[in-house]
Write an enzyme that holds these catalytic residues in place. Sequence first.
Site, PDB file in Angstrom:
ATOM      1  CG  HIS A 205      98.460  46.538  82.092  1.00 21.96           C
ATOM      2  ND1 HIS A 205      99.371  46.352  81.069  1.00 21.96           N
ATOM      3  CD2 HIS A 205      97.224  46.482  81.501  1.00 21.96           C
ATOM      4  CE1 HIS A 205      98.727  46.178  79.924  1.00 21.96           C
ATOM      5  NE2 HIS A 205      97.428  46.256  80.154  1.00 21.96           N
TER       6      HIS A 205
ATOM      7  CG  ASN B 129      98.882  45.764  75.938  1.00 26.06           C
ATOM      8  OD1 ASN B 129      99.894  45.156  75.618  1.00 26.06           O
ATOM      9  ND2 ASN B 129      97.722  45.161  76.128  1.00 26.06           N
TER      10      ASN B 129
ATOM     11  CE1 TYR C 103      95.572  51.289  77.564  1.00 21.11           C
ATOM     12  CE2 TYR C 103      96.395  49.064  77.932  1.00 21.11           C
ATOM     13  CZ  TYR C 103      95.485  49.918  77.347  1.00 21.11           C
ATOM     14  OH  TYR C 103      94.497  49.423  76.530  1.00 21.11           O
TER      15      TYR C 103
ATOM     16  CB  THR D 143      89.736  45.334  78.502  1.00 23.68           C
ATOM     17  OG1 THR D 143      90.859  45.833  79.224  1.00 23.68           O
ATOM     18  CG2 THR D 143      88.609  46.361  78.562  1.00 23.68           C
TER      19      THR D 143
ATOM     20  CG  ASN E 174      96.911  52.236  73.262  1.00 22.56           C
ATOM     21  OD1 ASN E 174      95.952  52.641  72.608  1.00 22.56           O
ATOM     22  ND2 ASN E 174      96.791  51.335  74.226  1.00 22.56           N
TER      23      ASN E 174
END
Length: 395
Positions: free
Chosen positions: A197, A200, A202, A41, A257
């Site tokens: 993805h 992480n 998400y 990102t 996260n």
Amino acid sequence: MDMSRKEESKRVDEGEVIPLLTPYKMGNFNLSHRIVLAPLTRSRSYNFVAQPHAAVYYSQRATKGGFLIGEASGVSPTAQGYPNTPGIWTREQVEAWKPIVSAVHEKGAIFFCQLWHAGRVSNSEYQPDGEAPISSTEKRLRKDITNDKATADRYATPRRVRTDEVPKLVNDFVVAAKNAIEAGKYTFDSFDGVEIHGANGYLLDQFLKDKVNDRDDEYGGSLENRCRFPLQVVKAVADEIGADKVGIRLSPFADYNDCGDSNPQALGQYMAESLNEVGILYLHLIEPRMVTQFEKFDTKWSLTPMRKAFKGTFIVAGGYDRSEGNQAISSAAADLVAYGRLFLANPDLPARFEVDAELNEPDATTFYTPHPVLGYTDYPFLHPVVIHSLTMFVS
């Protein structure tokens, strides 16, 4: 220079093969080396649209036969979680990516688009009509991607996705995948494939991990149920664009996260074995040692069982340097090694690795700034005199 680097440099001087710089056949793609640009990102896609300066950034890091994975791109209006991140669900977004992809292809590289949904790692500011972000749960984040509890207040309480909404989410990934490769037209300005993805913390990871997923329907509870939605996404995308153009990134051992699992080894193993049934191109895994995003720690976990289980191309990522990357390839611990911060700061990383040159240091203060040049396309290349013979890796 420490002894290991001196010994390695001596072997290079004597003409010994450098494992990271050996060719590899990844499905239908012939790679000239094993060094992959990890998805990063960069927060320079204004209004969720990729910008022209990204063509410079990615083409700088492209080499003939190299493999690049693009930054996380949102699959729908509900997918965004950060400012200035790209999407690939609208026609404007798709058209914006085309000259960027063309610039990479002009250098002879392979380029995959990473498909992403942030899930609860978002807030109402990025959601349609100011609604709550969606997730597998209604639990808020207690810490963010950097494990910083102080920043958790920026994230809203999520809305739990209803069971009957899951097929629409699956289709969002399918549509985004079709957009990325233009429904299989294989044009010069279309991506070569997609990476889903699933890492992480998400959305897909929020379903996979039992410390987040507290559902009592067919998408929660057992390991099989928690993996159901991510695997449905993978299968649907593979059915649409071809399994030979699909990869997935996973981080079963990470707690980024606020998304951890009580038995990450079992989770990773189950996913590796299940992905074999779909026959996708590659599995991209973050090393267990990356307990935090930017620091390495000793842990009891290992990627070896997943490496043995998965039948496709196996990509590892997580704090690798040149020596560790060469060791991973020479020992068959991995087929490819993805580099993030090192590739960010060294656009000619394969050339530098060939001569074991000194590396530029990444500037963390500019990782996510919106400037179109600073910390983005202004990292220096090696002097032409140093790389005059490295025609394979420089333009």
